[in-house]
Design an enzyme around this catalytic site. Structure first.
Site, PDB file in Angstrom:
ATOM      1  N   ILE A 148      -3.376  -0.895  10.569  1.00  0.00           N
ATOM      2  CA  ILE A 148      -2.410  -0.826   9.462  1.00  0.00           C
ATOM      3  C   ILE A 148      -3.133  -0.926   8.110  1.00  0.00           C
ATOM      4  CG2 ILE A 148      -0.488  -2.082   8.356  1.00  0.00           C
ATOM      5  CD1 ILE A 148       0.576  -2.576  11.241  1.00  0.00           C
TER       6      ILE A 148
ATOM      7  N   ARG B  40       0.858  -1.206   0.000  1.00  0.00           N
ATOM      8  CA  ARG B  40       0.000   0.000   0.000  1.00  0.00           C
ATOM      9  C   ARG B  40       0.891   1.252   0.000  1.00  0.00           C
ATOM     10  NH1 ARG B  40      -4.605   2.790  -1.100  1.00  0.00           N
ATOM     11  NH2 ARG B  40      -5.031   4.355   0.521  1.00  0.00           N
TER      12      ARG B  40
ATOM     13  N   GLY C 200      -8.988   1.800   6.282  1.00  0.00           N
ATOM     14  CA  GLY C 200     -10.409   1.521   5.989  1.00  0.00           C
ATOM     15  C   GLY C 200     -10.626   0.087   5.556  1.00  0.00           C
TER      16      GLY C 200
ATOM     17  N   GLU D 189     -11.472 -21.182  28.537  1.00  0.00           N
ATOM     18  CA  GLU D 189     -10.399 -21.911  29.255  1.00  0.00           C
ATOM     19  C   GLU D 189      -9.781 -21.035  30.350  1.00  0.00           C
ATOM     20  OE1 GLU D 189     -10.372 -25.768  28.132  1.00  0.00           O
ATOM     21  OE2 GLU D 189      -8.448 -25.059  28.893  1.00  0.00           O
TER      22      GLU D 189
HETATM   23  C1  LIG Z   1     -17.368 -19.321  22.438  1.00  0.00           C
HETATM   24  C2  LIG Z   1     -17.264 -20.012  23.745  1.00  0.00           C
HETATM   25  C3  LIG Z   1     -17.033 -21.373  23.783  1.00  0.00           C
HETATM   26  C4  LIG Z   1     -16.963 -22.049  25.000  1.00  0.00           C
HETATM   27  N1  LIG Z   1     -16.835 -23.415  24.999  1.00  0.00           N
HETATM   28  C5  LIG Z   1     -16.996 -24.079  26.168  1.00  0.00           C
HETATM   29  C6  LIG Z   1     -17.097 -25.511  26.184  1.00  0.00           C
HETATM   30  O1  LIG Z   1     -16.992 -26.175  25.151  1.00  0.00           O
HETATM   31  N2  LIG Z   1     -17.354 -26.129  27.362  1.00  0.00           N
HETATM   32  C7  LIG Z   1     -17.486 -25.439  28.539  1.00  0.00           C
HETATM   33  O2  LIG Z   1     -17.703 -26.070  29.559  1.00  0.00           O
HETATM   34  N3  LIG Z   1     -17.359 -24.075  28.567  1.00  0.00           N
HETATM   35  C8  LIG Z   1     -17.144 -23.389  27.410  1.00  0.00           C
HETATM   36  N4  LIG Z   1     -17.070 -22.014  27.416  1.00  0.00           N
HETATM   37  C9  LIG Z   1     -17.237 -21.282  28.687  1.00  0.00           C
HETATM   38  C10 LIG Z   1     -16.030 -20.479  29.129  1.00  0.00           C
HETATM   39  O3  LIG Z   1     -15.031 -21.302  29.620  1.00  0.00           O
HETATM   40  C11 LIG Z   1     -16.525 -19.420  30.135  1.00  0.00           C
HETATM   41  O4  LIG Z   1     -17.233 -18.437  29.401  1.00  0.00           O
HETATM   42  C12 LIG Z   1     -15.414 -18.790  30.926  1.00  0.00           C
HETATM   43  O5  LIG Z   1     -14.858 -19.716  31.820  1.00  0.00           O
HETATM   44  C13 LIG Z   1     -15.861 -17.549  31.697  1.00  0.00           C
HETATM   45  O6  LIG Z   1     -17.021 -17.799  32.435  1.00  0.00           O
HETATM   46  P1  LIG Z   1     -18.249 -16.773  32.335  1.00  0.00           P
HETATM   47  O7  LIG Z   1     -18.522 -16.521  30.913  1.00  0.00           O
HETATM   48  O8  LIG Z   1     -19.345 -17.285  33.177  1.00  0.00           O
HETATM   49  O9  LIG Z   1     -17.700 -15.404  32.940  1.00  0.00           O
HETATM   50  P2  LIG Z   1     -17.658 -15.001  34.494  1.00  0.00           P
HETATM   51  O10 LIG Z   1     -16.975 -16.053  35.273  1.00  0.00           O
HETATM   52  O11 LIG Z   1     -18.999 -14.550  34.930  1.00  0.00           O
HETATM   53  O12 LIG Z   1     -16.686 -13.732  34.426  1.00  0.00           O
HETATM   54  C14 LIG Z   1     -17.151 -12.422  34.042  1.00  0.00           C
HETATM   55  C15 LIG Z   1     -15.990 -11.439  34.248  1.00  0.00           C
HETATM   56  O13 LIG Z   1     -15.629 -11.415  35.646  1.00  0.00           O
HETATM   57  C16 LIG Z   1     -14.243 -11.705  35.782  1.00  0.00           C
HETATM   58  N5  LIG Z   1     -14.026 -12.439  37.032  1.00  0.00           N
HETATM   59  C17 LIG Z   1     -14.718 -13.525  37.497  1.00  0.00           C
HETATM   60  N6  LIG Z   1     -14.190 -13.944  38.650  1.00  0.00           N
HETATM   61  C18 LIG Z   1     -13.126 -13.131  38.919  1.00  0.00           C
HETATM   62  C19 LIG Z   1     -12.164 -13.054  39.961  1.00  0.00           C
HETATM   63  N7  LIG Z   1     -12.177 -13.921  40.965  1.00  0.00           N
HETATM   64  N8  LIG Z   1     -11.218 -12.086  39.894  1.00  0.00           N
HETATM   65  C20 LIG Z   1     -11.191 -11.215  38.853  1.00  0.00           C
HETATM   66  N9  LIG Z   1     -12.068 -11.230  37.836  1.00  0.00           N
HETATM   67  C21 LIG Z   1     -13.013 -12.181  37.862  1.00  0.00           C
HETATM   68  C22 LIG Z   1     -13.893 -12.550  34.565  1.00  0.00           C
HETATM   69  O14 LIG Z   1     -12.517 -12.530  34.300  1.00  0.00           O
HETATM   70  C23 LIG Z   1     -14.723 -11.862  33.491  1.00  0.00           C
HETATM   71  O15 LIG Z   1     -14.032 -10.740  33.016  1.00  0.00           O
HETATM   72  C24 LIG Z   1     -17.090 -21.312  26.207  1.00  0.00           C
HETATM   73  C25 LIG Z   1     -17.292 -19.931  26.172  1.00  0.00           C
HETATM   74  C26 LIG Z   1     -17.401 -19.286  24.976  1.00  0.00           C
HETATM   75  C27 LIG Z   1     -17.685 -17.807  24.973  1.00  0.00           C
END
Ligand SMILES: Cc1cc2nc3c(=O)[nH]c(=O)nc-3n(C[C@H](O)[C@H](O)[C@H](O)COP(=O)(O)OP(=O)(O)OC[C@H]3O[C@@H](n4cnc5c(N)ncnc54)[C@H](O)[C@@H]3O)c2cc1C
Length: 408
Positions: free
Chosen positions: A362, A292, A365, A388
């Site tokens: 980088i 670019r 648009g 995870e």
């Molecule tokens: C696309 C996708 C695929 C997934 N696939 C799977 C799967 O196949 N099987 C499965 O079992 N799960 C799966 N998950 C679940 C995933 O592991 C959870 O979303 C994740 O562990 C976070 O849990 P939560 O979404 O309930 O967030 P929460 O635990 O509610 O957290 C919300 C916010 O609070 C923060 N928080 C929470 N506790 C604390 C603390 N003690 N200190 C500081 N900050 C904190 C978190 O970091 C986050 O920013 C998937 C999730 C997504 C989005």
């Protein structure tokens, strides 16, 4: 004593190049379409099955690579192709690992082939742990499994959420509470066989990224599975619960540490996925910056652009090294005394989010449009700091491990 080397051996290079070829020729060209469709890319999974990438054998071979680099190398290449499609390909592996880690020989032999199906009739599997009120706080699961001794059956009730492949899987692996007094040590994993009455798909989520990967709620209403579906078997469960009760009475720390070690060993694989996405976006940005032209010269002639690329590449390489270190430690049984597995996932996932954002900048648009892949990669990258274990949870684990303090 073996010499220290940073080079892949010939066999590893061969596998890497083969995977890269599949990612470049099959996955990448299909990425935009399946992202738009927000559907499981069955034809691509089938292609992967035909060439042997979608199979337990393939993962087992990578898993048992004595250097530890087989899995991170495979993840990096597949996710370089496209994160959503790659997750559809490796998602079954999450459930399969659950069975490999806890199942008996018979359970492994019975269920894992049904998770993958065969190249003419591919199947997927789901690992269901997370619940609406139990995400980061995995110990607070509510799904219950109760043993019906008269029938030698387990009865499972509860709602799982965020399950990758949930509801479309042939085989679901479900984590449920069998003793609510023991926190995560009172959990057990169950196979829910194909077409079991009572298991249904709830809401399918419409997501920001990795849209080719199916994510849904799984509802379990009086799901009855035979006693043989308890992973590891009843005798082993009873022994484990008795030990956990004893340990809980005499101070729970050892219980907690055993669970932590498992996560430390599996988190680098997610870090490697993030490295793949970050590298993909960096390559697009580098190519764009050298072609670019503005003000009569390629935009990379400006330090403001060139230095960003330098930083992007440096972070990606640093992330990969952390991932490789942790993977090597896991396979060699080294203790994760500084939570090196969590470190690798934290740094690689944050790197992917940052680097994909820089790539959009980088490309200007064009970067903001769906004509170019970096906006998709940026949406995809956001998942790595969430699943995870979120970045905050990784920091919590690292800080606790380093300090020995019960930081909250
Ligand atoms: C696309 C996708 C695929 C997934 N696939 C799977 C799967 O196949 N099987 C499965 O079992 N799960 C799966 N998950 C679940 C995933 O592991 C959870 O979303 C994740 O562990 C976070 O849990 P939560 O979404 O309930 O967030 P929460 O635990 O509610 O957290 C919300 C916010 O609070 C923060 N928080 C929470 N506790 C604390 C603390 N003690 N200190 C500081 N900050 C904190 C978190 O970091 C986050 O920013 C998937 C999730 C997504 C989005």
């Amino acid at each position: 004593m073996a010499e220290f080397t940073m080079e892949l051996n010939d066999e590893q290079k061969e596998v890497r190049d083969w995977l890269h070829g599949f990612a470049a020729d099959v996955i990448r060209p299909a990425a935009a379409e399946w992202d738009e469709r927000e559907e499981t890319p069955w034809p691509v999974i089938q292609e992967a099955a035909k060439v042997g990438i979608y199979s337990l054998d393939f993962y087992a071979q990578q898993y048992f690579d004595p250097t530890g680099l087989g899995i991170p190398m495979a993840m990096e290449e597949l996710f370089w192709g496209d994160a959503g499609i790659a997750l559809s390909i490796v998602g079954t592996g999450l459930a399969a690992v659950g069975v490999l880690a806890n199942g008996t020989e018979e359970q492994i032999g019975t269920w894992i082939p049904q998770m993958y199906g065969d190249a003419n009739d591919v199947k997927v599997a789901a690992f269901c742990s997370s619940e609406p009120d139990a995400g980061s706080d995995v110990a607070s699961l509510r799904t219950r499994a109760v043993y019906d001794e008269a029938k030698d059956e387990w009865v499972i009730n509860g709602t799982k959420t965020w399950a990758t492949n949930g509801g479309i899987a042939n085989v679901h692996v479900v984590v449920a509470v069998v003793d609510s007094e023991l926190g995560s040590k009172g959990h057990a994993s169950f196979i829910v066989p194909p077409n079991t009455p009572g298991l249904s798909q709830g809401q399918k989520f419409k997501k920001h990224g990795i849209r080719a990967s199916h994510t849904a709620e799984v509802v379990l209403e009086n799901v009855r599975v035979p006693g043989s579906c308890l992973l590891g078997g009843k005798e082993k469960l009873d022994e484990r619960l008795a030990r956990a009760r004893e340990r809980a009475r005499s101070g729970g720390e050892r219980v907690k540490n055993a669970a932590m070690a498992t996560f430390e060993a599996s988190r680098p694989a997610v870090g490697a996925m993030a490295v793949g996405t970050a590298r993909a976006a960096y390559e697009v940005a580098l190519d764009y910056a050298t072609t670019r032209e503005q003000f009569g010269r390629p935009i990379i002639d400006n330090q403001g652009v060139a230095f960003q690329l330098a930083d992007m590449r440096t972070s990606i390489d640093a992330a990969r090294l952390l991932v490789w270190r942790a993977s090597w430690m896991a396979v060699n049984g080294r203790p994760f005394t500084s939570a090196e597995g969590s470190m690798s996932k934290l740094f690689a996932s944050e790197t992917a989010k940052k680097v994909t954002g820089q790539a959009i900048q980088i490309l200007g648009g064009n970067g903001y449009t769906r004509e170019y892949p970096v906006e998709r990669m940026h949406r995809d990258a956001a998942i790595y700091t969430i699943f995870e274990g979120t970045s905050e949870i990784q920091r919590l684990v690292i800080a606790r491990t380093l300090s020995g303090m019960p930081i909250r």
